[in-house]
Design a protein around this motif. Structure first.
Motif, PDB file in Angstrom:
ATOM      1  N   ALA A 198      -6.886  -8.915  -0.732  1.00  0.00           N
ATOM      2  CA  ALA A 198      -7.297  -8.635   0.776  1.00  0.00           C
ATOM      3  C   ALA A 198      -6.080  -7.879   1.555  1.00  0.00           C
ATOM      4  O   ALA A 198      -6.622  -7.222   2.289  1.00  0.00           O
ATOM      5  CB  ALA A 198      -7.377 -10.244   1.335  1.00  0.00           C
ATOM      6  N   LEU A 199      -4.848  -8.238   1.299  1.00  0.00           N
ATOM      7  CA  LEU A 199      -3.895  -7.243   2.033  1.00  0.00           C
ATOM      8  C   LEU A 199      -3.885  -6.016   1.257  1.00  0.00           C
ATOM      9  O   LEU A 199      -3.833  -4.877   2.179  1.00  0.00           O
ATOM     10  CB  LEU A 199      -2.364  -7.987   1.489  1.00  0.00           C
ATOM     11  N   LEU A 200      -4.172  -5.709   0.144  1.00  0.00           N
ATOM     12  CA  LEU A 200      -4.690  -4.222  -0.255  1.00  0.00           C
ATOM     13  C   LEU A 200      -5.554  -3.589   0.276  1.00  0.00           C
ATOM     14  O   LEU A 200      -5.496  -2.558   0.741  1.00  0.00           O
ATOM     15  CB  LEU A 200      -4.640  -4.118  -1.828  1.00  0.00           C
ATOM     16  N   ALA A 201      -6.730  -4.239   0.373  1.00  0.00           N
ATOM     17  CA  ALA A 201      -7.901  -3.712   1.127  1.00  0.00           C
ATOM     18  C   ALA A 201      -7.679  -3.394   2.328  1.00  0.00           C
ATOM     19  O   ALA A 201      -8.009  -2.418   3.164  1.00  0.00           O
ATOM     20  CB  ALA A 201      -9.249  -4.695   0.906  1.00  0.00           C
ATOM     21  N   PHE A 202      -6.806  -4.159   3.261  1.00  0.00           N
ATOM     22  CA  PHE A 202      -6.404  -4.014   4.673  1.00  0.00           C
ATOM     23  C   PHE A 202      -5.675  -2.775   4.894  1.00  0.00           C
ATOM     24  O   PHE A 202      -5.964  -1.777   5.438  1.00  0.00           O
ATOM     25  CB  PHE A 202      -5.921  -5.274   5.199  1.00  0.00           C
ATOM     26  N   TRP A 203      -4.567  -3.003   3.941  1.00  0.00           N
ATOM     27  CA  TRP A 203      -3.717  -1.709   3.732  1.00  0.00           C
ATOM     28  C   TRP A 203      -4.297  -0.219   3.491  1.00  0.00           C
ATOM     29  O   TRP A 203      -3.812   0.866   4.147  1.00  0.00           O
ATOM     30  CB  TRP A 203      -2.345  -1.928   2.754  1.00  0.00           C
ATOM     31  N   ARG A 204      -5.207  -0.254   2.647  1.00  0.00           N
ATOM     32  CA  ARG A 204      -5.919   1.015   2.189  1.00  0.00           C
ATOM     33  C   ARG A 204      -6.490   1.625   3.477  1.00  0.00           C
ATOM     34  O   ARG A 204      -6.917   2.781   3.567  1.00  0.00           O
ATOM     35  CB  ARG A 204      -6.966   0.702   0.900  1.00  0.00           C
ATOM     36  N   ARG A 205      -7.294   0.657   4.227  1.00  0.00           N
ATOM     37  CA  ARG A 205      -7.552   1.021   5.519  1.00  0.00           C
ATOM     38  C   ARG A 205      -6.799   1.487   6.599  1.00  0.00           C
ATOM     39  O   ARG A 205      -6.845   2.715   7.264  1.00  0.00           O
ATOM     40  CB  ARG A 205      -8.688   0.015   6.127  1.00  0.00           C
TER      41      ARG A 205
ATOM     42  N   ALA B 217       5.793  -1.130   1.781  1.00  0.00           N
ATOM     43  CA  ALA B 217       4.766  -2.075   1.361  1.00  0.00           C
ATOM     44  C   ALA B 217       4.991  -2.918   0.016  1.00  0.00           C
ATOM     45  O   ALA B 217       4.049  -3.223  -0.657  1.00  0.00           O
ATOM     46  CB  ALA B 217       3.551  -1.249   0.777  1.00  0.00           C
ATOM     47  N   ARG B 218       6.339  -2.981  -0.185  1.00  0.00           N
ATOM     48  CA  ARG B 218       6.968  -3.706  -1.340  1.00  0.00           C
ATOM     49  C   ARG B 218       6.485  -5.419  -1.013  1.00  0.00           C
ATOM     50  O   ARG B 218       6.431  -5.953   0.254  1.00  0.00           O
ATOM     51  CB  ARG B 218       8.512  -3.736  -1.158  1.00  0.00           C
ATOM     52  N   MET B 219       6.165  -6.050  -2.374  1.00  0.00           N
ATOM     53  CA  MET B 219       5.509  -7.433  -2.109  1.00  0.00           C
ATOM     54  C   MET B 219       6.370  -8.370  -3.118  1.00  0.00           C
ATOM     55  O   MET B 219       6.637  -7.628  -4.090  1.00  0.00           O
ATOM     56  CB  MET B 219       3.952  -7.646  -2.440  1.00  0.00           C
ATOM     57  N   GLU B 220       6.251  -9.493  -2.995  1.00  0.00           N
ATOM     58  CA  GLU B 220       6.759 -10.436  -4.037  1.00  0.00           C
ATOM     59  C   GLU B 220       5.732 -11.482  -4.263  1.00  0.00           C
ATOM     60  O   GLU B 220       5.154 -11.936  -3.352  1.00  0.00           O
ATOM     61  CB  GLU B 220       8.291 -10.830  -3.467  1.00  0.00           C
ATOM     62  N   PRO B 221       5.622 -11.992  -5.334  1.00  0.00           N
ATOM     63  CA  PRO B 221       4.786 -13.103  -5.445  1.00  0.00           C
ATOM     64  C   PRO B 221       5.284 -14.128  -5.062  1.00  0.00           C
ATOM     65  O   PRO B 221       6.531 -14.677  -4.842  1.00  0.00           O
ATOM     66  CB  PRO B 221       4.792 -13.261  -7.020  1.00  0.00           C
TER      67      PRO B 221
ATOM     68  N   ALA C   7       6.320  -5.324 -11.536  1.00  0.00           N
ATOM     69  CA  ALA C   7       5.774  -3.981 -11.919  1.00  0.00           C
ATOM     70  C   ALA C   7       4.646  -3.597 -11.299  1.00  0.00           C
ATOM     71  O   ALA C   7       4.558  -2.479 -10.607  1.00  0.00           O
ATOM     72  CB  ALA C   7       5.996  -3.691 -13.273  1.00  0.00           C
ATOM     73  N   GLU C   8       3.627  -4.353 -11.354  1.00  0.00           N
ATOM     74  CA  GLU C   8       2.265  -4.050 -10.786  1.00  0.00           C
ATOM     75  C   GLU C   8       2.376  -3.992  -9.344  1.00  0.00           C
ATOM     76  O   GLU C   8       1.649  -3.226  -8.557  1.00  0.00           O
ATOM     77  CB  GLU C   8       1.265  -5.272 -11.242  1.00  0.00           C
ATOM     78  N   LEU C   9       3.198  -5.091  -8.440  1.00  0.00           N
ATOM     79  CA  LEU C   9       3.359  -4.732  -7.161  1.00  0.00           C
ATOM     80  C   LEU C   9       4.194  -3.675  -6.805  1.00  0.00           C
ATOM     81  O   LEU C   9       3.558  -3.159  -5.658  1.00  0.00           O
ATOM     82  CB  LEU C   9       3.851  -6.288  -6.611  1.00  0.00           C
ATOM     83  N   ASP C  10       4.915  -3.293  -7.427  1.00  0.00           N
ATOM     84  CA  ASP C  10       5.665  -2.144  -7.174  1.00  0.00           C
ATOM     85  C   ASP C  10       4.971  -0.796  -7.318  1.00  0.00           C
ATOM     86  O   ASP C  10       4.905  -0.108  -6.234  1.00  0.00           O
ATOM     87  CB  ASP C  10       6.969  -1.758  -8.140  1.00  0.00           C
ATOM     88  N   ARG C  11       4.011  -0.846  -8.386  1.00  0.00           N
ATOM     89  CA  ARG C  11       3.069   0.442  -8.455  1.00  0.00           C
ATOM     90  C   ARG C  11       1.954   0.525  -7.218  1.00  0.00           C
ATOM     91  O   ARG C  11       1.639   1.639  -6.810  1.00  0.00           O
ATOM     92  CB  ARG C  11       2.336   0.112  -9.750  1.00  0.00           C
TER      93      ARG C  11
ATOM     94  N   ILE D 231       0.281   2.404  -1.588  1.00  0.00           N
ATOM     95  CA  ILE D 231       0.337   2.401  -0.088  1.00  0.00           C
ATOM     96  C   ILE D 231       1.023   3.267   0.687  1.00  0.00           C
ATOM     97  O   ILE D 231       0.828   3.729   1.715  1.00  0.00           O
ATOM     98  CB  ILE D 231       0.369   0.760   0.246  1.00  0.00           C
ATOM     99  N   ALA D 232       2.215   3.106   0.301  1.00  0.00           N
ATOM    100  CA  ALA D 232       3.475   4.231   0.774  1.00  0.00           C
ATOM    101  C   ALA D 232       2.841   5.518   0.618  1.00  0.00           C
ATOM    102  O   ALA D 232       2.962   6.465   1.673  1.00  0.00           O
ATOM    103  CB  ALA D 232       4.673   3.916  -0.140  1.00  0.00           C
ATOM    104  N   HIS D 233       2.341   5.981  -0.396  1.00  0.00           N
ATOM    105  CA  HIS D 233       1.524   7.387  -0.430  1.00  0.00           C
ATOM    106  C   HIS D 233       0.758   7.614   0.567  1.00  0.00           C
ATOM    107  O   HIS D 233       0.560   8.708   1.243  1.00  0.00           O
ATOM    108  CB  HIS D 233       1.262   7.694  -1.553  1.00  0.00           C
ATOM    109  N   LEU D 234      -0.287   6.635   0.762  1.00  0.00           N
ATOM    110  CA  LEU D 234      -1.363   6.567   1.561  1.00  0.00           C
ATOM    111  C   LEU D 234      -0.753   6.860   3.126  1.00  0.00           C
ATOM    112  O   LEU D 234      -1.227   7.596   3.896  1.00  0.00           O
ATOM    113  CB  LEU D 234      -2.309   5.665   1.549  1.00  0.00           C
ATOM    114  N   ALA D 235       0.282   5.992   3.217  1.00  0.00           N
ATOM    115  CA  ALA D 235       0.881   5.959   4.643  1.00  0.00           C
ATOM    116  C   ALA D 235       1.447   7.365   5.034  1.00  0.00           C
ATOM    117  O   ALA D 235       1.369   7.868   6.247  1.00  0.00           O
ATOM    118  CB  ALA D 235       1.994   4.919   4.907  1.00  0.00           C
ATOM    119  N   ALA D 236       2.076   7.912   4.095  1.00  0.00           N
ATOM    120  CA  ALA D 236       2.886   9.362   4.007  1.00  0.00           C
ATOM    121  C   ALA D 236       1.807  10.304   4.391  1.00  0.00           C
ATOM    122  O   ALA D 236       2.285  11.255   5.071  1.00  0.00           O
ATOM    123  CB  ALA D 236       3.887   9.548   2.726  1.00  0.00           C
TER     124      ALA D 236
END
Length: 482
Positions: free
Chosen positions: A67-74, A89-93, A128-132, A137-142
């Protein structure tokens, strides 16, 4: 309506129920409160119980990952609860939240959370998956920030190619040079606007974004307008807030669009959703119609070429040394051969680009330095796709230029003598100009031209005449005073 009468009837009914005079066929039974899914275990975006909870490092809140990724991609790096954008956009479990969900499920063995297909939450995302995903997301923002900066950069007359605006333009050029609009439109007449679109580097930016033309049908184009919509429509409407396919999405590049497309129906019927439409990068086919240094191109091929040339530790060291030792200033110089046919037009174009160019240490294109002409921040020198180019700043990083030479030298002063510069002539294509060369060092200051020896006697005579006339005027002035 008699309010008092209605109130009386309600009071009578309530009293009968309270006194047991009226028996209901089924007495209501309140649902036990402990069966309700706790709010603290529910995602504030999708309103379902957490399955893969994560915590952004810049915001101490728990979200469902997808859900957070879908929001951030928008809306890249936006805070769901408002306020300033996040720094990363760094995240931790959120492992402790996942344990609470598991404990709640164990206490309610017959309950499947709403929105879940089963009671199994599934695997937890690895760091590692969260960093990817954070990098995505950081690229989209940039890219979105780059579009805003490039729009301001294009409107600034005193723009600095080595500043943030120039770097933003390079980032935009690094995105896909071709995209494909595919999927069902639900309207046969609008299906013609799907297909492959090629980026038009020769056109100015529209609201900070590049425009695209459909391959094989340039009358159809894809562009972004200031109303926050991407549009696919006719070339005659380029830049306007109208089109046959539209989507409300402020993505910096069309391949980043995640919003739902809408299709214009029959005349007067408005727009209808087209959930099957999507825009994807499509670099499979080469662009047609590229000529020499003119055309469209991206930076990914250049970077791959630079990496290939620098493969191996020894070659990499040589390459790095060549870049480090590149001259801080180079100059474009040359003299025309007047006896050549058409030299007047060719040289009139080329001579505008003569002069000194300073190296921009903060900006590189294709693994090489970029150079800016002294006294004119709009004229630059760069390398792209096996060619060195002289051109205007708005085309930096592309294959659209005024002059080009086919040479992959690490720095412009190392371009071989066999390299022939070509000059772009209006409506005539490219013309070679063998006399042009790039040298290290600034253009020397102009020196006074010596007078021809044949003019010396005439000059001496002129000085004598002037001296004599001056003496005569002085004598006449003194005589009149006496």
């Amino acid at each position: 309506l008699n309010i008092s009468r209605e109130r009386g009837r309600y009071s009578s009914l309530h009293g009968a129920l309270a006194g047991g005079m009226i028996a209901l066929p089924h007495e209501p039974v309140a649902a036990p409160l402990d069966d309700a899914e706790p709010d603290e275990l529910t995602c504030p975006i999708c309103y379902t119980m957490f399955r893969d909870p994560v915590i952004p490092t810049d915001e101490p809140r728990v979200y469902e990952r997808d859900a957070l990724l879908a929001f951030w991609r928008r809306r890249p790096l936006a805070s769901f609860f408002g306020g300033e954008s996040l720094a990363s956009a760094r995240m931790e479990p959120a492992l402790h939240v996942r344990e609470q969900v598991a404990a709640w499920l164990a206490a309610h063995p017959g309950h499947t959370p709403e929105g879940w297909t089963s009671r199994e939450p599934g695997p937890t995302s690895s760091p590692a998956e969260l960093d990817r995903l954070a990098s995505e997301i950081a690229h989209l923002a940039a890219v979105r920030r780059a579009a805003e900066a490039a729009e301001a950069f294009a409107a600034d007359e005193d723009r600095d190619p080595g500043g943030a605006g120039g770097e933003a333009l390079l980032l935009l050029r690094a995105q896909a040079t071709a995209v494909r609009l595919r999927g069902a439109t639900g309207h046969p007449a609008r299906a013609a606007f799907t297909g492959r679109y090629v980026r038009r580097d020769d056109l100015p930016l529209l609201a900070g974004r590049f425009a695209f033309a459909k391959q094989g049908d340039p009358d159809k184009m894809l562009w972004f307008a200031r109303n926050g919509f991407w549009h696919a429509g006719r070339a005659a409407d380029l830049g306007r807030q109208t089109g046959f396919l539209i989507v409300a999405d402020s993505a910096g590049a069309p391949e980043h669009i995640v919003g739902e497309w809408q299709v214009a129906g029959p005349r007067g019927s408005g727009f209808v959703p087209a959930p099957g439409l999507r825009c994807e990068p499509d670099e499979a086919e080469p662009d047609e119609g590229e000529e020499g240094g003119g055309g469209s191109g991206g930076l990914s091929g250049d970077e791959a070429e630079a990496e290939a040339e620098a493969s191996g530790s020894e070659e990499a060291e040589v390459w790095a040394r060549q870049l480090a030792e590149a001259a801080p200033v180079v100059r474009l110089e040359g003299q025309p051969r007047r006896q050549r046919h058409g030299w007047t037009v060719t040289w009139s174009v080329a001579r505008r680009w003569l002069g000194s160019y300073d190296r921009l240490d903060r900006v590189q294109v294709g693994g090489r330095h970029v150079y800016c002409r002294r006294g004119s921040s709009s004229r630059v020198l760069w390398f792209t796709a096996g060619f060195w180019h002289f051109g205007h700043i708005q085309y930096l990083g592309s294959q659209t230029a005024a002059l080009f030479v086919a040479d992959s030298a690490a720095c412009p002063e190392a371009i071989g003598e066999e390299g022939v510069w070509h000059v772009g002539l209006p409506s005539r294509g490219w013309a070679p100009l063998h006399e042009l060369r790039v040298r290290a060092g600034a253009e020397p200051p102009p020196q006074p031209r010596p007078l021809p020896s044949a003019m010396l006697p005439a000059l001496v005579g002129l000085v004598i005449v002037l001296a004599a006339s001056t003496g005569l005027r002085v004598w006449l002035g003194s005589s009149s005073a006496i």
